[in-house]
Each structure stands twice: as structure tokens, then as C-alpha cells.
Design an enzyme around this catalytic site. Structure first.
Site, PDB file in Angstrom:
ATOM      1  N   THR A   1      51.563 -32.744   9.260  1.00  0.00           N
ATOM      2  CA  THR A   1      52.996 -33.387   9.223  1.00  0.00           C
ATOM      3  C   THR A   1      53.283 -33.157   7.764  1.00  0.00           C
ATOM      4  O   THR A   1      52.338 -33.361   6.955  1.00  0.00           O
ATOM      5  CB  THR A   1      52.971 -35.000   9.510  1.00  0.00           C
ATOM      6  OG1 THR A   1      54.338 -35.360   9.176  1.00  0.00           O
ATOM      7  CG2 THR A   1      51.724 -35.879   8.704  1.00  0.00           C
TER       8      THR A   1
ATOM      9  N   SER B   1      53.636 -44.820  -4.627  1.00  0.00           N
ATOM     10  CA  SER B   1      52.418 -44.864  -3.640  1.00  0.00           C
ATOM     11  C   SER B   1      51.428 -45.737  -4.617  1.00  0.00           C
ATOM     12  O   SER B   1      50.316 -46.220  -3.859  1.00  0.00           O
ATOM     13  CB  SER B   1      51.973 -43.808  -3.527  1.00  0.00           C
ATOM     14  OG  SER B   1      51.898 -42.763  -4.535  1.00  0.00           O
TER      15      SER B   1
ATOM     16  N   ASP C   1      53.228 -31.686  15.371  1.00  0.00           N
ATOM     17  CA  ASP C   1      54.276 -32.273  14.289  1.00  0.00           C
ATOM     18  C   ASP C   1      54.157 -33.779  14.519  1.00  0.00           C
ATOM     19  O   ASP C   1      54.019 -34.013  15.504  1.00  0.00           O
ATOM     20  CB  ASP C   1      55.521 -31.369  14.239  1.00  0.00           C
ATOM     21  CG  ASP C   1      56.234 -32.085  13.440  1.00  0.00           C
ATOM     22  OD1 ASP C   1      55.937 -32.571  12.035  1.00  0.00           O
ATOM     23  OD2 ASP C   1      57.508 -32.344  13.509  1.00  0.00           O
TER      24      ASP C   1
ATOM     25  N   LYS D   1      38.730 -12.840  53.857  1.00  0.00           N
ATOM     26  CA  LYS D   1      38.379 -13.260  52.403  1.00  0.00           C
ATOM     27  C   LYS D   1      39.825 -14.109  51.817  1.00  0.00           C
ATOM     28  O   LYS D   1      39.170 -15.293  51.208  1.00  0.00           O
ATOM     29  CB  LYS D   1      38.069 -12.166  51.507  1.00  0.00           C
ATOM     30  CG  LYS D   1      37.483 -12.534  50.349  1.00  0.00           C
ATOM     31  CD  LYS D   1      36.184 -13.154  50.394  1.00  0.00           C
ATOM     32  CE  LYS D   1      35.509 -13.473  48.878  1.00  0.00           C
ATOM     33  NZ  LYS D   1      34.072 -14.260  49.003  1.00  0.00           N
TER      34      LYS D   1
ATOM     35  N   PHE E   1      59.714 -48.627  -6.026  1.00  0.00           N
ATOM     36  CA  PHE E   1      58.428 -48.285  -5.378  1.00  0.00           C
ATOM     37  C   PHE E   1      57.738 -47.121  -5.640  1.00  0.00           C
ATOM     38  O   PHE E   1      58.269 -45.878  -5.901  1.00  0.00           O
ATOM     39  CB  PHE E   1      58.844 -48.076  -3.775  1.00  0.00           C
ATOM     40  CG  PHE E   1      57.866 -47.556  -2.839  1.00  0.00           C
ATOM     41  CD1 PHE E   1      56.885 -48.705  -2.294  1.00  0.00           C
ATOM     42  CD2 PHE E   1      57.683 -46.360  -2.611  1.00  0.00           C
ATOM     43  CE1 PHE E   1      56.136 -47.859  -1.490  1.00  0.00           C
ATOM     44  CE2 PHE E   1      56.697 -45.746  -1.723  1.00  0.00           C
ATOM     45  CZ  PHE E   1      55.719 -46.578  -1.266  1.00  0.00           C
TER      46      PHE E   1
ATOM     47  N   LYS F   1      29.679 -20.236  50.587  1.00  0.00           N
ATOM     48  CA  LYS F   1      30.845 -21.561  50.453  1.00  0.00           C
ATOM     49  C   LYS F   1      30.076 -22.643  50.742  1.00  0.00           C
ATOM     50  O   LYS F   1      30.323 -23.662  50.208  1.00  0.00           O
ATOM     51  CB  LYS F   1      31.975 -21.006  51.024  1.00  0.00           C
ATOM     52  CG  LYS F   1      32.989 -22.113  50.467  1.00  0.00           C
ATOM     53  CD  LYS F   1      34.506 -21.810  51.140  1.00  0.00           C
ATOM     54  CE  LYS F   1      35.410 -22.891  50.686  1.00  0.00           C
ATOM     55  NZ  LYS F   1      36.912 -22.237  51.080  1.00  0.00           N
TER      56      LYS F   1
END
Length: 1139
Positions: free
Chosen positions: A675, A540, A402, A987, A538, A1062
Site C-alpha cells: 500500500t 509522524s 492493495d 473410463k 501533526f 479406485k
């Protein structure tokens, strides 16, 4: 109206689903009782009394190990089948299940307590003509409730009236949709006059509403009044009148409302999903390997049974003393299979599940106790709400986050401004202080110096106009607080506007009164009244807002603020004196991640205003395309502007967010931001938090139809495929998609296009999305990609997403604790995710992987020796070890090393894991735990069992002691058992990266425990009849040279190959983490800090290139309706108390 009353009396219409709508009798509980609406009690817990047992048993027996041991425990109860005690499997299994049940109950009780706290929250319900306090759980459909300022809404309600003019109220919905803007809601004009309990109690009638659904943005209904103060009338209802559970009342003293949806019928809960049963990838892989091991076990059992059948039939004459039955070959064969299943059953370690649970629990406690993830300000530690998923934290490939409250703090602050080409800042660093170079001002002045400049004649006018604009050109409502300082709280639908008005008040331009037609501002100690003639709102498309004001001196001015791109193209060509220097300042602000706006004005003559106002009045009353007409008329006056300067607002990121996102990206994790906020805001935050880098190419999808969305995604995907390997860098692509396009993108025929395009991009931002869409995006990636997903959020709108992901992380933020309560892990700040994943996640995954592999190894090593022994006892099912020693092998003698490895081992320390985030990719690639590594360990265990059994048997072939007496089977068994135990402990020592006191207690301590246990048990057990096998064997063990030869030689021979492997792996097939281990061990300095200066220089250059291509802005405000709201307010009048 009478027909409506008849309709109310028909019960069928009130039942959800029968009549297509819901009937709600206002203030009449008895009338609503017949419809059996859901109560207002909610539960987010995993279990309740009725579901605990079936859900828990289903979850536990979906683990094949538990299912197998249940089967083994059952067949052990059959007479003559089990070669061991009938309780050696069923009792440990019961203990394992009981321990797991206690853990699950303890974790779920936390959820129940959280739910209980919420359900006990206080609400005010009208009873008669007075409001009584009741718990949320007792609020019912049809109740009239009173909600006061800063309180959460207890259910979905329809507002009747409020303390504000015309029934207006403000709510914060960040808990629902992630938006920080305050939303304006308004009751019906007819009910807005109901201002006292007796008024609202006199309301008679009912509501007809839509049925419960998950749409947060729609609502249809009707209020039918049946007398009382309103009379017999019917009114339509829309989303403007509806307040949803989870929202918070802001800047409004009180509201009266009717409850329409309660509990799990509310839109918030409809967007939530039931707490799922989550199983980790490691668990699933382990489960699959258990199936293969079971197949091997079954194969060994069948082979052993066949061997028994063949050898018995061949040697029947020599086995007469066994009194074998004739003609029961098939029955004996099946019985032998069951016997050998019991004999070999611990190939699958019964202690594994409980060991895993305990280890995970301890790893969760380490997370809880980590002071690096403790937030001192809020006194909040990290909290692992479930320990079942700790290892998933080390394998995350996608993070779904988010924005509001997770990445940001929900706090806007006025930080800087540019006025007439001069920069001012609230805090100025020493190196950036203003100075005059070649007659020009370079650097920044602070706000104290700004106030001084106000007094200077040559700068006074410009500065005065700038702050006069900030204090007057807005739709903010002032709210006087009843405190000692008589402070003012600003009600702003846009957080940006609120920050600008507060910023102006710091410079002594204090806006304090709003009336329907005017506002009053205290300008440097003098009250001045401005007549608000018009507001051009206002949206967009316009990306700006403006106000036409008549100033105290009688002049008319247009004040305008908005995105630089739209303001600059409307400037007077003769008034561009400091445009270029202002643009340079805007670029600097944007590089710091600040939200920018340009500020401009013009003087308007009386005649021009009269002509324009006539056009505005006509546009505001037109019935067709009203908004387009208003926008067109606004264009006519928003021209020939004079630039005053620019503002810079900080949308405060949480501490460490950019560094965290950058580091997680280095770790190979892709981050998607989901979001409910606006696209411009989300993109701006994306840049400031380094989710989107400066050189990224943005793919922006804002389509309005199914086919347009499909065509757009296909076109972009084809372009990327064609350009792959040439000029397109997949590491520099970001996809931005809005909620409407996402709706189409999630449909069956498009979802794969969307997913493929999104996964090719380095970053994805989904804007204006609902909680359900968040969950659907997560589920799509979960379903179509073999990747581990993490979702993080802080609001109720994030709960569905958190529950849909493999791992859910909640932030205990400003939006409440709903997400934290529903999550698997809770942290106080986003930055703590870095340590949670890169350190605790990597540790948990590595530790658990090693612990599981070692647990299988140690059991296979012991129990395959039983299979080899079967070749020497005519496959009779005879065990080489005493039965309780077999059980104690898993429960006591080899139980501590897995715990020590699982809780304390560190293949790299915390500093190295944080310093080299690339180490995290080993978890994503399943390096430590996969099918290959599992069978590598299993084959190694087979190899060790071969050496231990056959070499041990060879050593013990001639087991005659000096007195001519042989030790016998049980001495032989103890010697092999001890050699096996030493081998598996060696081990464990070999694979341990970090030795602590607990490792010393666990590994050498386990051997000491066996050596002490054996003499005590061999003396006491025969006396109590628990075990007669060990009676008198002690002298034949410790005094036997072959015992010491076997327990020293055999483990060393086994470990020689392991040590050599190893050595080869580290020296000649080196992995990245081996190198980091060397760096860590020898404390070698890191060359990388020297590269940082170069990277920063490149970073800044790219940033400026991006800004010159496209300068962004962010101005988050509700579109439309603001002028109507401010015209209703007169803050000089006393508000009604509601009582």
C-alpha cells in the site's frame, strides 16, 4: 531573460534526451509540434492491428502441440508419405487456431473498448480566449486546460491558478499511490492571479521540465515568462505545482493548468507495464509432457521404420510384387519415419488445445453468471476478462493486495467516543445499553442521550469542551453546497479529521466558516467565533496536533488530540481521574478495529501565551532546522493537559474482508499487503482485517540506508534461524517494511535476504510503496519462488502489480475502473475472492486437470494400437483404421466427455469447498495434475491398448463366418475401434464425480452416436467416393458374434483393474477430499462450530494482551503546510468562477 528567449528558439533542446530536459511552449501547439511529443491516447490492450498476427502466432506456436501439428500437416502434403488423407491434420489445426483467434480478439476488444471510453473522456482546452471541449486523446503538450471539481486529471499538468485562495487546490491520489488523504497543491503566486480565460490566454513563455520518468513524488522544472501580464521572469517549479494523470480534483471548483506530459509519457503510464502474455502452470506442464510424448512418438516411428527396413531386406524376394526400389535404403528409411510420425501423430490429441480453450471459456462464463459474486448495490457481476487463466485460480499460493479501496471502503465514520469515563456510540446493541451498577455507569449511551446529557449541569462542561475541541482543533475547510438543505462538505487533508468534524456536527457543534484568523462554529443553534492563534501541526514523530484558540469568552485554550501514548505522558499529574477507565475503553475500541485518538486540553494564561508565542514566532522564521524548532516550542505548551476522553473512528472495511482473509489463510494462501498508505494506518487495518493476529510479533523495518537495511534483515533472519524449533513460532511473525527500506531491500545483494525473511512470515505489509515497487515485489517472488501469484487492487497504481502477477484481479471500486480494465478478472468486492479461488478456482483446476489427462489417455489408447498393428503388417505403415474414422474419433466420438468433465464435473460441491478451505491446498501441491499423474495415465493407456489389441486380435484370429467368407481388415479395425471407444467412455464414466444431463448426453450419447454413424457412413461414404474401405462391411459387423463379444468383454477387462485401483485408493490410501466427499454424500454434521466459542475466547484474551503491550493508533494526515493553507482561506468571500 533575453538569453532564455534565445535558448527557446533552439529546437535541439526541446527534443527529449538531446538536451537533458523537455521544452514546452505554453499554449503554442505549432511550436511544440516540432518536438513530436507523444499524443494523449493510451492503450492497455494486448494487441493492435500490426501486432496481432505476430503476437498471436508466437503465443500459439509456443504451445508445442500446435507446433507439432503444423509440422505433421506439412509433411502430410508430401506425395507418397502420408498413410492418411493430407487434410486430416492441417484442417483441424486451422479450425483450432481460428477459434482461438476469435476468442483472443473478443477478449482484447473489451480492453480496446475500455481504452476508447477513457480516451473519449471530455477535457476543456483553451482556444483563443475561450475553453472548448475536446476528448482526452486530443489534449496535447503545452495546452492550457480547465479541470473542474471531481473530474480526473487528463494528463500530467502544472497548475497555474484555481478557484481557491492563492492558487490552492486539493487532489485525491488514491488511484496513484493508494493514499486517501487529500493532497494540497498550489500554483505559483504570480500565476495564481490569472482567474479568467483571457488572463490565462495572455500568458506568454515556455516551461523547461525534466524528461518523462516514473517517479511519482519528484519533479523539476522552470517556468519562463516572456511578457504578457507577468512580464519577463523565471520561476522554479517543484512537485507542489504538478498534478498527475489519474488523480482526481476534489473540493476545488476549477483549476487552470499547462499540460507537460501526455499519454504514455505520463508518470502513471510510466509506472505501468505492457499487457503481458500470461501462460498457466498447467499449460507449461502440458507443454513439457508433449515434448516427452513427441520423443516417444519419434522413438516409435524410428523403431517402426527400422522394423520395416529389417523385414523388407530379409524378405525382399517374397516382396517382389511391391516393386521396391534398389539402393534407396536411407531415403526410404527417412520416408518411413515421416510416414509413421503421421500414423502415430494423434498420440498428441489435436483437439486438446481447442477443447481446453472452449472448456476454459465455459468456466469463465460460470464465473460471470455466479449470482453469489454479483454486487447488487453497484449492479456489478464478476467478470472473467480472459478465460486463459481460470485454472490458475485454483493454485494460488501468494496474494498481493492493495489496501485502500480493496480491503477498505475509503469511508471514515465517527462511531464512538469516551467522555469523562462514559461511553457513547452512534448505535448501541440491546445488551450493551448503559446502566448503573454499584454507583458506576456500565455500558454505552447513544448519541441522542448524549445530547440530553449536554443539558445536565454535572456533565455539561466536560461534554461541551470535548465537542468544542472536535469542532475547532483541526485544519478542515468548510464548503457550502448549493443544494436545498444548504449542506456543508468538509475539505480535509486527513479523512480522520473530516470524520471528527462531521461527528461534532451531529451533536450540534457545526463548523461552518473559516477566515484567515478565525473560525465560526454553530454551537447548539448559536454562532460562536473562535480566534485561531496558532496551529502545532501533526507529524509522524509528534503523533499529535494542537490548536491554540481564543474562545468567545476571551479565554485562551490549548486543544490537543493524538495517540494515547503521547497524550497520556503529557497529562497533569493531578488530573488523572478517569485515565484508567478511558484506557479500558480504548482497548475495547481497538478490539473492534476502530481508529482511536485521545482528546485533551488546558487553559493558558495571557502572560504564558505571550511568552510562548514570541518563541513560536522566532522558531517559525528560523532558516535552520525550522521543523525541529517548531516541534521543540510546541513541547513547551503541550503539557499539564487535562484528559477529556477518546474518539473511535471506523475505517470501514469492505464487507466480509476479515472472514475472507482468515479463510484464505486456512487455505494455505499467504497474503501480502502493498500500500501507498502510512505505516500506522496499514498496521491498524492489518489487525482489523485479521491479516495480523493479536499474538503476532511484528518485525518493523524502517531503515534509511542500504547497509542498515541489509544488517537489519540479516540480523532478524539469523535470529529466526537460531530460534527455529524453540520459542519462535513462524506462524506468528509479520514483516512491516516501508517504501524507502524496500528500495534497498529490492537491490541485488539484499533481495534474497528480504525474500527469505518475508516468506518465513505469516503476513507481510509494505507501506508507502510506489506502483513500480509493487510490481518489483511481485516480480521478485515470481522469479525466485515456484509459486502461483495473484495480485488484487482497484486503482491505477495497482495496474503494474496486477500485470506482473500470474493472475490479476481488479476491483470495480471507488478509485475507478483502471485496475479492473487491466486485470484478468474483475470483482466488485474483496470478499468475492473467497468463492472465486476456493470454489471456481478449485473446480477449474480439477476439471481441467482431469480433462487434459483424459484427452491424452483416450488418444494414446487408440493410437498405440496402430503401433501394435505394425508388427502384423511388416511395418508397412498400413493403418488399422479408416482415415476419417481416426479424425472423427477425436472430433466427434470422444470430444463430448472431455467437455462434460471440464465444464460440469464437481469433485466437491461449492458448500464443501467453502466449508473446508484446506481442500484448496491440493491445487497448490499440484495433486491432480503433475508429471507423476500424467505418466500414470499414459502407462494405463498403454496397458489398455495392449489388452484391447492383442485380446481383440486373439478373438478375431479365426474370423470365418458361416458362409466361409472372412470380414477382412476393415471389419477387424471397426471391432477394435468400437472396443477402444467403449473402453475410454467407461473410463470417463468411472472418473466422473457428478452426473448431469450433459454427462449422460456426452458419455452414453457418444457411443450411441458412433453406432448410428457407422451404418450411415458405411453406406453413404462409398457412394460419394469419400471412403471405400467401409463398403459392404455392415453385415459382417452387427451379425458377427465376435463383434459383440469383443465390445463387451474387452472394455470390462480393462476397467476391472481401474475400478480395483479406485477402490484400493479410497479405502486404504484415503485422501482428505475422499473424506469430505463422504461427509458431503451422507450430510454428516460438522463438529467445528462447537470449537468457535473456544477460539473466540482465546482470540479476545490474546487481543487484550497485545493491546496492553502496545496500544496502536491511526491518524492519517499530510505532514506540514496545513497552517499556511488555512490562513489563506476566507469562506465568507465569493469564489471566482474562472470565466
Amino acid at each position: 531573460m533575453g538569453g532564455e528567449a534565445t535558448e527557446v528558439s533552439a529546437p535541439a533542446f526541446g527534443v527529449d534526451g538531446s538536451g537533458g530536459f523537455r521544452m514546452v511552449h505554453i499554449g503554442n501547439r505549432e511550436g511544440n509540434a516540432q518536438y513530436k511529443y507523444k499524443h494523449n491516447k493510451v492503450s492497455t490492450a494486448k494487441y493492435n492491428i500490426a501486432t496481432f498476427l505476430p503476437k498471436f502466432l508466437f503465443e500459439q506456436f509456443s504451445k508445442y502441440a500446435n507446433l507439432f501439428f503444423l509440422f505433421t500437416g506439412c509433411i502430410q502434403q508430401l506425395n507418397g508419405v502420408s498413410p492418411t488423407s493430407r487434410w486430416t491434420t492441417i484442417v483441424p489445426l486451422a479450425v483450432v487456431l481460428a477459434a482461438t483467434a476469435v476468442k483472443e480478439l473478443a477478449e482484447d476488444m473489451k480492453r480496446h473498448r475500455s481504452d476508447s471510453d477513457m480516451n473519449k473522456s471530455a477535457a476543456r482546452v483553451l482556444v483563443g480566449t475561450a475553453f472548448e471541449e475536446r476528448a482526452w486523446r486530443d489534449v496535447a503538450v503545452g495546452d492550457i486546460v480547465r479541470v473542474e471539481n471531481k473530474e480526473a486529471i487528463p494528463a500530467d499538468i502544472v497548475i497555474l491558478s484555481s478557484s481557491e485562495p492563492e492558487g490552492i487546490c486539493y487532489i485525491e491520489t488514491s488511484n496513484l499511490d493508494g493514499e486517501t488523504n487529500l493532497k494540497v497543491k498550489q500554483g505559483l503566486p504570480e500565476t495564481a492571479q490569472l482567474l479568467t480565460p483571457s488572463d490565462v490566454g495572455d500568458l506568454r513563455g515556455h516551461l523547461k521540465t525534466e524528461l518523462p520518468n516514473d517517479s511519482l513524488y519528484t519533479f523539476e522544472g522552470t517556468l519562463v515568462s516572456e511578457g504578457g501580464r507577468i512580464g519577463f521572469k523565471e520561476f522554479s517549479l517543484d512537485p507542489t505545482q504538478v498534478l498527475l494523470r489519474g488523480a482526481i480534483l476534489r473540493n476545488t471548483d476549477w483549476i487552470y493548468a499547462v499540460v507537460v506530459f501526455t499519454g504514455h509519457d505520463t508518470k502513471l503510464m510510466r509506472n505501468a507495464t505492457a499487457a503481458p502474455i500470461k501462460r498457466t502452470n498447467v499449460e507449461k506442464t502440458t507443454n513439457r509432457q508433449i515434448i516427452f510424448l513427441f520423443i516417444i512418438l519419434l522413438l516409435l516411428a524410428v523403431l517402426s521404420a527400422l522394423g520395416s527396413q529389417v523385414l523388407t531386406s530379409r524378405n525382399r524376394d517374397q516382396l517382389a510384387y511391391l516393386l521396391l526400389p534398389e539402393g534407396e535404403g536411407a531415403k526410404t528409411f527417412v520416408k518411413n519415419i515421416l510416414t509413421f510420425i503421421i500414423l502415430y501423430n494423434n498420440l498428441i490429441p489435436i483437439s486438446l488445445i481447442v477443447t481446453m480453450e472452449v472448456v476454459k471459456f465455459q468456466q469463465a462464463q460460470l464465473i460471470n453468471a455466479d449470482l453469489d459474486m454479483y454486487d447488487e448495490d453497484s449492479d456489478t457481476p464478476a467478470l472473467a476478462r480472459t478465460s486463459s487463466l481460470v485454472e490458475e485460480l485454483g493454485q494460488i499460493e501468494y496474494i498481493f493486495s492493495d489496501k485502500t479501496g480493496t480491503l477498505t471502503c475509503n469511508i471514515m465514520e465517527f462511531r464512538q467516543c469516551s467522555i469523562g469515563g462514559v461511553m457513547y456510540s452512534d448505535i448501541v446493541e440491546a445488551g450493551k445499553r448503559a446502566r448503573v451498577v454499584n454507583g458506576e455507569v456500565v455500558g454505552q449511551y447513544d448519541f441522542t442521550q448524549l445530547k440530553e446529557h449536554m443539558q445536565e449541569n454535572e456533565r455539561n462542561t466536560l461534554l461541551f469542551e470535548f465537542f468544542q475541541l472536535l469542532a475547532t482543533c483541526h485544519t478542515v475547510i468548510p464548503e457550502h453546497q448549493n443544494d436545498a438543505a444548504n449542506s456543508i462538505e468538509y475539505q480535509a487533508s486527513s479523512p480522520d479529521e473530516g470524520a471528527l468534524v462531521k461527528g461534532a456536527s451531529l451533536i450540534d457543534f457545526v463548523f461552518h466558516t473559516r477566515k484567515p484568523r478565525s473560525i465560526t462554529v454553530n454551537v447548539m443553534g448559536v454562532d460562536k467565533e473562535y480566534e485561531v492563534l496558532n496551529i502545532n501541526e501533526f507529524n509522524s514523530t509528534r503523533k499529535r496536533m494542537s490548536a491554540v484558540l481564543r474562545c468567545p469568552d476571551g479565554s485562551i485554550k490549548l486543544y490537543c488530540k493524538g495517540a494515547d501514548t503521547v497524550i497520556l505522558e503529557r497529562l497533569d499529574e493531578s488530573a488523572t481521574a478517569f485515565v484508567q477507565i478511558t484506557l479500558k475503553h480504548l482497548e475495547e475500541y481497538a478490539t473492534e478495529g476502530l481508529r482511536t485518538l485521545c482528546i485533551a486540553m488546558r487553559d493558558i494564561s495571557e502572560d504564558e501565551y505571550k511568552k510562548w508565542n514570541a518563541m513560536h514566532a522566532k522558531a517559525s522564521t528560523t532558516l535552520t532546522n525550522r521543523q525541529q524548532e517548531l516541534d521543540r516550542v510546541a513541547e513547551l505548551i503541550e503539557r499539564d493537559l487535562v484528559l477529556l476522553g477518546a474518539t473511535a473512528i471506523e475505517d470501514k472495511l469492505q464487507d466480509g474482508v476479515p472472514q475472507t482473509i482468515y479463510t484464505l489463510a486456512q487455505a494455505g494462501i499467504k497474503i501480502w499487503v502493498l500500500t501507498g498508505d502510512r505505516q500506522e494506518t496499514a498496521i491498524n487495518i492489518g489487525y482489523s482485517c485479521k491479516l495480523i493476529q493479536e499474538d503476532f510479533s511484528l518485525i518493523i523495518c524502517n531503515e534509511t540506508t542500504h547497509w542498515e537495511t541489509k544488517e537489519f534483515l540479516q540480523k532478524k533472519l539469523d535470529a529466526i534461524r537460531e530460534g527455529h524449533g524453540s520459542n519462535i513460532d513462524l506462524e506468528s511473525l509479520a514483516l512491516i517494511i516501508d517504501g524507502r527500506s524496500l528500495d534497498f531491500a529490492l537491490e541485488k545483494d539484499i533481495e534474497m535476504l528480504f525474500l527469505e525473511l518475508a516468506t518465513l512470515c505469516k503476513a507481510v505489509v509494505c507501506c508507502r510503496v510506489s506502483p513500480l515497487q509493487k510490481a518489483l515485489v511481485v516480480k521478485l517472488v515470481k522469479r525466485r519462488r515456484k509459486a502461483i501469484l495473484l495480485a488484487i487492487g482497484d486503482g491505477a497504481n495497482d495496474v503494474s502489480m496486477i500485470q506482473a502477477a500470474h493472475v490479476g484481479v481488479g476491483i470495480s471500486g471507488q478509485e475507478g475502473l483502471q485496475a479492473a480494465r487491466s486485470a484478468d478478472f474483475a470483482i466488485a468486492q474483496f470478499r468475492y475472492l473467497r468463492k472465486l479461488l476456493l470454489v471456481h478456482g478449485a473446480w477449474s483446476y480439477h476439471r481441467l486437470s482431469k480433462m487434459i489427462l483424459f484427452s491424452f489417455y483416450k488418444n494414446i489408447t487408440l493410437y498405440i494400437t496402430q503401433f501394435w498393428y505394425a508388427f502384423f503388417n511388416v511395418f508397412s505403415g498400413q493403418t488399422v483404421y479408416e482415415s476419417w474414422s481416426i479424425t472423427f474419433y477425436t472430433v466427434f466420438f470422444t470430444v463430448m466427455p472431455p467437455f462434460a468433465i471440464g465444464v460440469f464435473d464437481q469433485f466437491l460441491n461449492a458448500r464443501s469447498l467453502d466449508r473446508y478451505p484446506e481442500m484448496y491446498k491440493m491445487g497448490q501441491k499440484r495433486i491432480f495434475f503433475n508429471v507423476k499423474s500424467f505418466w500414470g495415465w499414459a502407462i494405463n493407456a498403454f496397458y489398455h491398448s495392449l489388452i484391447l489389441f492383442f485380446l481383440g486380435t486373439t478373438i478375431m484370429l479365426n474370423d470365418m463366418e458361416h458362409d466361409g467368407i472372412g470380414g477382412g481388415q476393415w471389419v477387424y479395425g471397426v471391432i477394435i475401434y468400437t472396443a477402444v471407444l467403449i473402453t475410454v467412455l467407461m473410463k470417463a464414466a468411472l472418473i466422473t464425480n457428478m452426473w448431469t444431463k450433459w454427462t449422460v448426453i456426452a458419455i452414453p450419447g457418444s457411443l450411441v452416436l458412433w453406432l448410428i454413424f457407422l451404418p450411415i457412413y458405411s453406406v453413404i461414404a462409398p457412394k460419394f467416393g469419400t471412403s471405400t474401405e467401409y463398403d459392404g462391411i455392415l453385415p459382417h459387423i452387427y451379425a458377427n458374434a465376435k463383434f459383440w463379444l469383443s465390445v463387451i468383454l474387452l472394455p470390462v477387462l480393462c476397467m476391472t483393474r481401474d475400478y480395483g485401483y479406485k477402490f484400493l485408493k479410497r479405502m486404504y490410501f484415503t485422501k482428505a477430499y475422499h473424506i469430505v466427499q463422504e461427509i458431503q454424500k451422507f450430510n454428516i454434521p460438522d463438529y467445528r462450530p462447537r470449537m468457535e466459542r473456544f477460539k473466540k475466547a482465546v482470540h479476545k484474551a490474546r487481543l487484550l494482551q497485545r493491546l496492553r503491550r502496545t496500544r496502536g493508533y491511526a491518524f492519517s494526515q499530510n505532514e506540514g503546510g496545513q497552517e499556511k493553507v488555512i490562513r489563506a482561506y476566507d469562506t465568507t468571500m465569493q469564489k471566482p468562477s474562472g470565466y
